[in-house]
Design a protein around this motif. Structure first.
Motif: not given
Length: 444
Positions: A190-196, A228-237, A239-246, A282-285
Protein backbone atom coordinates in the motif's frame (compact mmCIF):
# COMPACT_ATOMS: atom_id res chain seq x y z
CA UNK A 1 22.83 -40.53 -0.58
CA UNK A 2 19.74 -41.91 -2.29
CA UNK A 3 17.14 -39.33 -3.20
CA UNK A 4 13.82 -39.44 -1.34
CA UNK A 5 10.89 -40.66 -3.39
CA UNK A 6 8.24 -38.19 -4.57
CA UNK A 7 5.60 -39.44 -6.99
CA UNK A 8 3.51 -36.27 -7.09
CA UNK A 9 3.93 -33.30 -9.39
CA UNK A 10 5.69 -30.46 -7.53
CA UNK A 11 5.06 -26.93 -8.85
CA UNK A 12 7.11 -23.90 -7.73
CA UNK A 13 5.52 -20.44 -7.95
CA UNK A 14 7.63 -17.33 -7.31
CA UNK A 15 6.56 -14.05 -5.80
CA UNK A 16 5.95 -10.69 -7.44
CA UNK A 17 8.88 -9.77 -9.73
CA UNK A 18 10.16 -13.36 -9.42
CA UNK A 19 9.41 -14.23 -13.06
CA UNK A 20 11.52 -13.11 -15.99
CA UNK A 21 9.53 -11.31 -18.68
CA UNK A 22 10.27 -10.90 -22.40
CA UNK A 23 8.55 -9.11 -25.26
CA UNK A 24 7.16 -10.68 -28.43
CA UNK A 25 10.63 -10.65 -30.01
CA UNK A 26 12.17 -12.51 -27.06
CA UNK A 27 13.97 -9.44 -25.75
CA UNK A 28 14.12 -9.32 -21.96
CA UNK A 29 11.98 -6.59 -20.41
CA UNK A 30 12.40 -7.78 -16.79
CA UNK A 31 15.44 -9.94 -16.10
CA UNK A 32 17.47 -7.91 -13.63
CA UNK A 33 19.32 -9.89 -11.00
CA UNK A 34 22.65 -10.41 -9.33
CA UNK A 35 25.57 -8.31 -10.47
CA UNK A 36 23.55 -6.70 -13.30
CA UNK A 37 20.83 -5.47 -10.96
CA UNK A 38 22.04 -1.90 -10.39
CA UNK A 39 22.85 -1.20 -14.04
CA UNK A 40 19.61 -2.78 -15.19
CA UNK A 41 17.46 -0.86 -12.73
CA UNK A 42 18.65 2.42 -14.22
CA UNK A 43 17.68 1.23 -17.69
CA UNK A 44 14.39 -0.18 -16.43
CA UNK A 45 13.55 3.11 -14.76
CA UNK A 46 13.84 4.86 -18.13
CA UNK A 47 11.87 2.27 -20.12
CA UNK A 48 9.20 1.28 -17.62
CA UNK A 49 6.52 3.23 -19.49
CA UNK A 50 6.25 0.43 -22.04
CA UNK A 51 5.24 -2.03 -19.30
CA UNK A 52 2.55 0.19 -17.81
CA UNK A 53 -0.89 -1.42 -18.00
CA UNK A 54 -3.97 0.28 -19.44
CA UNK A 55 -6.63 1.55 -17.10
CA UNK A 56 -9.57 -0.77 -16.40
CA UNK A 57 -7.57 -3.86 -17.40
CA UNK A 58 -9.21 -5.87 -14.59
CA UNK A 59 -8.38 -9.56 -15.03
CA UNK A 60 -7.48 -9.16 -18.69
CA UNK A 61 -4.34 -9.40 -20.79
CA UNK A 62 -3.02 -6.06 -22.13
CA UNK A 63 -2.08 -7.65 -25.46
CA UNK A 64 1.38 -6.07 -25.38
CA UNK A 65 3.17 -9.32 -26.24
CA UNK A 66 4.94 -9.61 -22.87
CA UNK A 67 5.32 -13.24 -21.77
CA UNK A 68 6.90 -14.95 -18.75
CA UNK A 69 9.99 -16.98 -19.69
CA UNK A 70 11.38 -18.37 -16.42
CA UNK A 71 12.09 -17.76 -12.76
CA UNK A 72 14.56 -15.15 -11.56
CA UNK A 73 17.78 -17.02 -10.81
CA UNK A 74 19.43 -14.59 -8.44
CA UNK A 75 18.92 -11.61 -6.16
CA UNK A 76 16.32 -9.24 -7.64
CA UNK A 77 14.49 -6.11 -6.58
CA UNK A 78 12.50 -3.17 -7.80
CA UNK A 79 13.00 -0.40 -5.21
CA UNK A 80 9.79 1.40 -4.41
CA UNK A 81 7.60 -1.61 -5.17
CA UNK A 82 8.96 -4.63 -3.25
CA UNK A 83 11.93 -5.54 -1.11
CA UNK A 84 14.93 -7.51 -2.47
CA UNK A 85 14.33 -11.24 -2.98
CA UNK A 86 16.79 -14.09 -3.46
CA UNK A 87 16.51 -16.05 -6.69
CA UNK A 88 15.04 -19.54 -7.03
CA UNK A 89 17.89 -21.47 -8.66
CA UNK A 90 19.28 -22.76 -5.37
CA UNK A 91 15.85 -23.99 -4.24
CA UNK A 92 15.32 -25.93 -7.47
CA UNK A 93 18.78 -27.49 -7.25
CA UNK A 94 18.14 -28.49 -3.64
CA UNK A 95 14.86 -30.17 -4.57
CA UNK A 96 16.50 -32.09 -7.44
CA UNK A 97 19.45 -33.12 -5.28
CA UNK A 98 17.43 -34.54 -2.39
CA UNK A 99 14.22 -35.85 -4.01
CA UNK A 100 13.29 -37.81 -7.11
CA UNK A 101 12.35 -34.55 -8.80
CA UNK A 102 13.58 -33.18 -12.09
CA UNK A 103 12.89 -29.81 -13.68
CA UNK A 104 10.60 -30.15 -16.74
CA UNK A 105 9.61 -33.66 -15.59
CA UNK A 106 7.86 -33.72 -12.22
CA UNK A 107 9.37 -30.51 -10.84
CA UNK A 108 7.70 -27.66 -12.66
CA UNK A 109 8.20 -23.94 -12.42
CA UNK A 110 5.33 -21.61 -13.11
CA UNK A 111 6.61 -18.18 -14.16
CA UNK A 112 3.81 -15.68 -14.66
CA UNK A 113 3.34 -12.06 -15.69
CA UNK A 114 3.43 -10.58 -12.21
CA UNK A 115 1.97 -7.29 -13.43
CA UNK A 116 -1.41 -8.91 -13.99
CA UNK A 117 -4.12 -9.98 -11.59
CA UNK A 118 -3.84 -13.14 -9.51
CA UNK A 119 -7.12 -14.35 -11.06
CA UNK A 120 -5.69 -14.11 -14.57
CA UNK A 121 -2.56 -15.99 -13.58
CA UNK A 122 -4.58 -18.63 -11.73
CA UNK A 123 -6.48 -19.32 -14.96
CA UNK A 124 -3.14 -19.79 -16.73
CA UNK A 125 -2.01 -22.07 -13.91
CA UNK A 126 -5.14 -24.20 -14.35
CA UNK A 127 -4.39 -24.71 -18.04
CA UNK A 128 -0.81 -25.71 -17.29
CA UNK A 129 -1.77 -28.15 -14.52
CA UNK A 130 -4.46 -29.79 -16.65
CA UNK A 131 -1.83 -30.65 -19.28
CA UNK A 132 1.13 -31.49 -17.05
CA UNK A 133 -0.70 -33.65 -14.53
CA UNK A 134 -2.27 -35.74 -17.29
CA UNK A 135 1.19 -36.19 -18.84
CA UNK A 136 2.78 -37.17 -15.53
CA UNK A 137 0.04 -39.62 -14.55
CA UNK A 138 0.28 -41.35 -17.94
CA UNK A 139 4.08 -41.72 -17.75
CA UNK A 140 4.08 -44.76 -15.40
CA UNK A 141 1.49 -47.01 -13.70
CA UNK A 142 2.58 -46.00 -10.18
CA UNK A 143 1.84 -42.35 -11.02
CA UNK A 144 -1.80 -42.77 -11.95
CA UNK A 145 -2.93 -41.40 -8.60
CA UNK A 146 -0.39 -38.58 -8.52
CA UNK A 147 -1.57 -35.18 -7.34
CA UNK A 148 -0.03 -31.72 -7.21
CA UNK A 149 2.07 -30.17 -4.44
CA UNK A 150 2.40 -26.40 -4.75
CA UNK A 151 5.44 -24.67 -3.26
CA UNK A 152 4.72 -20.95 -3.38
CA UNK A 153 6.73 -17.93 -2.35
CA UNK A 154 4.99 -14.66 -1.51
CA UNK A 155 2.34 -13.63 -4.11
CA UNK A 156 2.63 -17.04 -5.78
CA UNK A 157 0.57 -18.38 -2.89
CA UNK A 158 -2.36 -16.12 -3.78
CA UNK A 159 -2.28 -17.34 -7.39
CA UNK A 160 -2.25 -20.99 -6.30
CA UNK A 161 -4.94 -20.44 -3.66
CA UNK A 162 -7.29 -18.90 -6.22
CA UNK A 163 -6.70 -21.89 -8.50
CA UNK A 164 -7.25 -24.38 -5.69
CA UNK A 165 -10.22 -22.73 -3.99
CA UNK A 166 -12.05 -20.93 -6.81
CA UNK A 167 -11.19 -22.90 -9.98
CA UNK A 168 -11.61 -26.44 -8.69
CA UNK A 169 -7.92 -27.14 -8.26
CA UNK A 170 -8.45 -28.62 -4.79
CA UNK A 171 -9.60 -31.83 -6.47
CA UNK A 172 -6.06 -32.57 -7.71
CA UNK A 173 -4.05 -30.75 -5.01
CA UNK A 174 -2.22 -32.84 -2.41
CA UNK A 175 -1.13 -29.79 -0.46
CA UNK A 176 -0.41 -26.12 -0.92
CA UNK A 177 2.67 -24.76 0.87
CA UNK A 178 3.06 -21.00 1.16
CA UNK A 179 6.27 -19.22 2.19
CA UNK A 180 5.63 -15.70 3.40
CA UNK A 181 2.50 -15.32 1.30
CA UNK A 182 0.63 -12.10 2.20
CA UNK A 183 -2.71 -13.88 2.55
CA UNK A 184 -4.13 -10.71 4.11
CA UNK A 185 -1.86 -8.33 2.24
CA UNK A 186 1.09 -6.16 3.19
CA UNK A 187 1.08 -2.51 4.21
CA UNK A 188 4.39 -2.20 2.33
CA UNK A 189 2.48 -2.71 -0.94
CA UNK A 190 0.00 0.00 0.00
CA UNK A 191 2.86 2.38 0.81
CA UNK A 192 4.38 1.72 -2.62
CA UNK A 193 1.12 2.84 -4.21
CA UNK A 194 0.45 5.85 -2.02
CA UNK A 195 3.97 7.21 -1.64
CA UNK A 196 5.08 6.35 -5.15
CA UNK A 197 8.76 6.03 -5.94
CA UNK A 198 11.33 8.74 -5.53
CA UNK A 199 14.05 6.23 -6.34
CA UNK A 200 13.80 5.72 -10.10
CA UNK A 201 11.65 8.67 -11.05
CA UNK A 202 7.92 9.36 -11.38
CA UNK A 203 7.44 6.83 -14.19
CA UNK A 204 8.01 3.95 -11.77
CA UNK A 205 5.28 5.23 -9.48
CA UNK A 206 2.86 5.49 -12.40
CA UNK A 207 3.82 1.98 -13.50
CA UNK A 208 3.25 0.58 -10.00
CA UNK A 209 -0.17 2.18 -9.75
CA UNK A 210 -1.30 0.48 -12.97
CA UNK A 211 -0.73 -3.03 -11.59
CA UNK A 212 -3.74 -5.11 -10.46
CA UNK A 213 -1.30 -7.46 -8.72
CA UNK A 214 0.16 -4.77 -6.47
CA UNK A 215 -3.32 -3.67 -5.44
CA UNK A 216 -4.12 -7.31 -4.58
CA UNK A 217 -1.09 -7.27 -2.25
CA UNK A 218 -2.49 -4.27 -0.36
CA UNK A 219 -3.63 -5.09 3.21
CA UNK A 220 -7.03 -6.71 3.60
CA UNK A 221 -7.41 -5.63 7.21
CA UNK A 222 -7.95 -2.33 9.00
CA UNK A 223 -4.45 -0.91 9.34
CA UNK A 224 -4.44 2.76 8.29
CA UNK A 225 -4.74 5.27 11.13
CA UNK A 226 -6.88 8.21 10.20
CA UNK A 227 -9.11 10.72 12.00
CA UNK A 228 -11.58 7.99 12.99
CA UNK A 229 -9.00 5.40 14.05
CA UNK A 230 -7.97 2.28 12.13
CA UNK A 231 -9.60 1.87 8.73
CA UNK A 232 -9.36 -0.31 5.65
CA UNK A 233 -7.50 1.38 2.81
CA UNK A 234 -10.49 0.83 0.53
CA UNK A 235 -12.66 2.87 2.93
CA UNK A 236 -10.48 5.97 2.74
CA UNK A 237 -11.82 8.11 -0.12
CA UNK A 238 -9.26 10.08 -2.04
CA UNK A 239 -6.27 8.03 -0.92
CA UNK A 240 -3.61 9.22 -3.39
CA UNK A 241 -1.71 6.87 -5.65
CA UNK A 242 -4.18 4.00 -5.63
CA UNK A 243 -6.61 3.12 -8.37
CA UNK A 244 -9.96 3.00 -6.51
CA UNK A 245 -11.42 0.45 -8.93
CA UNK A 246 -8.39 -1.84 -8.62
CA UNK A 247 -8.39 -1.50 -4.82
CA UNK A 248 -12.11 -2.31 -4.65
CA UNK A 249 -11.57 -5.31 -6.92
CA UNK A 250 -8.68 -6.44 -4.71
CA UNK A 251 -11.08 -6.43 -1.77
CA UNK A 252 -13.45 -8.67 -3.75
CA UNK A 253 -10.54 -10.97 -4.61
CA UNK A 254 -9.73 -11.49 -0.92
CA UNK A 255 -13.41 -11.81 0.00
CA UNK A 256 -13.78 -14.55 -2.62
CA UNK A 257 -10.91 -16.47 -1.03
CA UNK A 258 -12.45 -16.09 2.43
CA UNK A 259 -15.82 -17.31 1.15
CA UNK A 260 -14.16 -20.54 0.01
CA UNK A 261 -12.14 -21.53 3.10
CA UNK A 262 -9.23 -23.90 2.38
CA UNK A 263 -10.44 -27.15 0.86
CA UNK A 264 -6.95 -28.00 -0.28
CA UNK A 265 -4.52 -28.93 2.50
CA UNK A 266 -2.80 -25.60 3.16
CA UNK A 267 0.46 -25.19 5.09
CA UNK A 268 1.65 -21.66 5.84
CA UNK A 269 5.32 -21.11 6.63
CA UNK A 270 5.54 -17.71 8.30
CA UNK A 271 8.66 -15.61 8.84
CA UNK A 272 8.84 -14.08 12.33
CA UNK A 273 11.08 -12.00 14.56
CA UNK A 274 11.93 -9.30 11.99
CA UNK A 275 10.99 -5.62 12.33
CA UNK A 276 7.91 -5.41 10.09
CA UNK A 277 5.38 -2.70 9.28
CA UNK A 278 1.91 -3.78 10.43
CA UNK A 279 0.04 -0.49 10.08
CA UNK A 280 0.47 3.02 8.78
CA UNK A 281 -0.41 6.58 9.71
CA UNK A 282 -1.89 8.68 6.91
CA UNK A 283 -1.26 12.42 6.87
CA UNK A 284 -0.36 15.03 4.27
CA UNK A 285 -1.01 12.58 1.42
CA UNK A 286 1.67 10.16 2.66
CA UNK A 287 1.80 6.93 4.63
CA UNK A 288 4.23 6.50 7.50
CA UNK A 289 4.84 2.82 8.22
CA UNK A 290 4.48 1.65 11.83
CA UNK A 291 5.46 -1.65 13.50
CA UNK A 292 2.43 -1.70 15.82
CA UNK A 293 -1.20 -2.60 15.25
CA UNK A 294 -3.63 -1.64 18.01
CA UNK A 295 -0.67 -0.85 20.23
CA UNK A 296 1.03 -4.25 19.84
CA UNK A 297 3.99 -5.16 17.68
CA UNK A 298 2.98 -7.80 15.16
CA UNK A 299 6.44 -8.79 13.91
CA UNK A 300 6.83 -10.76 10.71
CA UNK A 301 9.42 -11.38 8.01
CA UNK A 302 10.36 -7.75 7.40
CA UNK A 303 7.82 -7.35 4.58
CA UNK A 304 4.71 -9.36 5.50
CA UNK A 305 3.43 -9.05 9.09
CA UNK A 306 2.86 -12.31 10.91
CA UNK A 307 -0.88 -11.70 11.26
CA UNK A 308 -1.21 -11.29 7.48
CA UNK A 309 0.82 -14.38 6.49
CA UNK A 310 -2.10 -16.65 7.36
CA UNK A 311 -5.45 -16.72 5.51
CA UNK A 312 -8.38 -15.20 7.34
CA UNK A 313 -11.34 -17.30 8.36
CA UNK A 314 -14.57 -17.09 6.39
CA UNK A 315 -15.87 -14.44 8.76
CA UNK A 316 -12.70 -12.40 8.33
CA UNK A 317 -11.80 -12.85 11.99
CA UNK A 318 -9.12 -15.21 13.17
CA UNK A 319 -7.21 -17.52 10.86
CA UNK A 320 -8.36 -20.38 8.67
CA UNK A 321 -5.19 -22.44 9.29
CA UNK A 322 -2.42 -22.46 11.87
CA UNK A 323 1.24 -21.78 11.22
CA UNK A 324 3.15 -24.80 9.95
CA UNK A 325 6.61 -23.42 10.69
CA UNK A 326 7.93 -20.05 11.91
CA UNK A 327 11.56 -19.36 10.97
CA UNK A 328 13.41 -16.25 12.04
CA UNK A 329 14.08 -15.11 8.49
CA UNK A 330 13.63 -12.20 6.11
CA UNK A 331 10.88 -12.40 3.47
CA UNK A 332 13.21 -12.47 0.48
CA UNK A 333 15.22 -15.43 1.79
CA UNK A 334 12.53 -17.72 3.21
CA UNK A 335 12.82 -20.23 0.35
CA UNK A 336 16.55 -20.59 0.97
CA UNK A 337 16.39 -20.85 4.78
CA UNK A 338 17.81 -24.13 6.15
CA UNK A 339 15.07 -24.52 8.73
CA UNK A 340 12.41 -24.03 6.06
CA UNK A 341 14.03 -26.76 3.99
CA UNK A 342 13.91 -29.12 6.96
CA UNK A 343 10.17 -28.37 7.17
CA UNK A 344 9.80 -29.07 3.45
CA UNK A 345 11.19 -32.58 3.97
CA UNK A 346 8.20 -33.38 6.18
CA UNK A 347 5.72 -31.68 3.86
CA UNK A 348 7.05 -33.78 0.97
CA UNK A 349 6.52 -36.93 3.02
CA UNK A 350 9.97 -37.65 4.45
CA UNK A 351 12.08 -37.20 7.56
CA UNK A 352 15.02 -34.84 7.04
CA UNK A 353 18.42 -36.51 7.14
CA UNK A 354 20.50 -35.37 10.10
CA UNK A 355 19.47 -32.87 12.71
CA UNK A 356 17.26 -29.90 12.01
CA UNK A 357 18.76 -26.46 12.36
CA UNK A 358 18.81 -25.29 15.97
CA UNK A 359 16.00 -22.77 16.04
CA UNK A 360 17.32 -21.20 19.24
CA UNK A 361 20.57 -20.34 17.50
CA UNK A 362 18.85 -18.43 14.69
CA UNK A 363 16.39 -16.19 16.54
CA UNK A 364 17.75 -12.97 15.15
CA UNK A 365 15.73 -9.97 14.04
CA UNK A 366 17.68 -7.96 11.47
CA UNK A 367 17.02 -4.37 10.44
CA UNK A 368 19.03 -2.84 7.59
CA UNK A 369 18.15 -0.56 4.66
CA UNK A 370 16.89 -2.22 1.50
CA UNK A 371 18.28 0.67 -0.54
CA UNK A 372 21.21 2.87 0.43
CA UNK A 373 22.04 6.34 -0.93
CA UNK A 374 25.50 6.62 -2.47
CA UNK A 375 28.19 7.50 0.06
CA UNK A 376 26.17 6.52 3.13
CA UNK A 377 27.42 3.94 5.66
CA UNK A 378 25.47 0.69 5.80
CA UNK A 379 24.07 0.40 9.32
CA UNK A 380 22.80 -2.88 10.77
CA UNK A 381 20.72 -3.39 13.91
CA UNK A 382 19.98 -6.85 15.32
CA UNK A 383 17.74 -8.06 18.13
CA UNK A 384 18.36 -11.48 19.65
CA UNK A 385 16.81 -13.71 22.29
CA UNK A 386 18.53 -15.79 24.92
CA UNK A 387 22.17 -15.58 25.99
CA UNK A 388 24.66 -12.86 25.18
CA UNK A 389 26.00 -13.48 21.68
CA UNK A 390 29.05 -12.63 19.66
CA UNK A 391 27.50 -11.60 16.34
CA UNK A 392 29.12 -11.01 12.98
CA UNK A 393 27.52 -9.32 9.98
CA UNK A 394 28.83 -10.06 6.50
CA UNK A 395 28.06 -7.97 3.43
CA UNK A 396 28.40 -10.15 0.32
CA UNK A 397 28.53 -8.53 -3.15
CA UNK A 398 26.21 -10.23 -5.61
CA UNK A 399 28.96 -10.16 -8.24
CA UNK A 400 31.01 -12.65 -6.22
CA UNK A 401 33.66 -10.20 -5.03
CA UNK A 402 35.17 -10.56 -1.59
CA UNK A 403 32.70 -10.03 1.28
CA UNK A 404 33.23 -7.58 4.12
CA UNK A 405 32.65 -8.61 7.74
CA UNK A 406 31.99 -6.59 10.87
CA UNK A 407 31.62 -7.70 14.49
CA UNK A 408 28.47 -6.18 15.96
CA UNK A 409 28.70 -4.42 19.30
CA UNK A 410 26.27 -5.24 22.07
CA UNK A 411 23.98 -2.40 23.14
CA UNK A 412 22.50 -4.45 25.98
CA UNK A 413 19.06 -5.91 26.30
CA UNK A 414 19.54 -8.27 23.36
CA UNK A 415 20.29 -5.44 20.90
CA UNK A 416 23.36 -5.25 18.68
CA UNK A 417 24.57 -2.76 16.09
CA UNK A 418 27.32 -2.19 13.58
CA UNK A 419 28.12 -0.24 10.44
CA UNK A 420 29.97 -0.88 7.20
CA UNK A 421 31.81 1.88 5.35
CA UNK A 422 29.86 3.17 2.34
CA UNK A 423 29.80 0.22 -0.10
CA UNK A 424 30.41 0.54 -3.80
CA UNK A 425 27.23 0.78 -5.92
CA UNK A 426 25.79 -2.66 -6.57
CA UNK A 427 23.66 -5.44 -5.12
CA UNK A 428 24.57 -7.15 -1.86
CA UNK A 429 23.37 -9.86 0.51
CA UNK A 430 23.60 -9.36 4.25
CA UNK A 431 24.20 -12.41 6.47
CA UNK A 432 24.19 -12.24 10.27
CA UNK A 433 25.25 -15.05 12.59
CA UNK A 434 27.07 -15.79 15.79
CA UNK A 435 27.60 -17.99 18.82
CA UNK A 436 27.07 -17.59 22.53
CA UNK A 437 29.87 -15.97 24.47
CA UNK A 438 29.87 -18.88 26.91
CA UNK A 439 30.55 -21.41 24.18
CA UNK A 440 33.52 -19.37 22.98
CA UNK A 441 34.98 -19.25 26.48
CA UNK A 442 34.63 -23.01 26.81
CA UNK A 443 36.53 -23.57 23.58
CA UNK A 444 39.50 -21.39 24.43
Amino acid sequence: MARAQVTDLVVVLPGIMGSRLADADGTAVWDLSGAALLRGLRTFGRSVTALRLPKDIGDGDPGDGVVPVGLMPDLHALPGIWHPVDGYTDLLRWLERHFTLSVADNLLTFPYDWRLSCRYNAERLKGRIDLELERWRASAPERREARVVFLCHSMGGLVARHYAERLGGHEVTRRLITLGTPHRGSVEALAALVNGSRLLGPDLGTFARSLPSLHQLAPDYACVTGPQGLAYARDLPGLPGVDPALLADAARFHADLRSAPPRAELHAIVGVGQPTAASAAYADDRLTLLPELDGARAGGDGTVPRLAALPASGAGEGHAVTESFTPYEQHGSLHNNRGVRDALWGLLGHTPPGTAEDAAGSRLGVQAPALLPAGAPYEVTVTATGEELLLTAELRPADGNRPTARTLRSLGGGRYAGAFPPPQPGAYRLAVGGVTALSLVAER
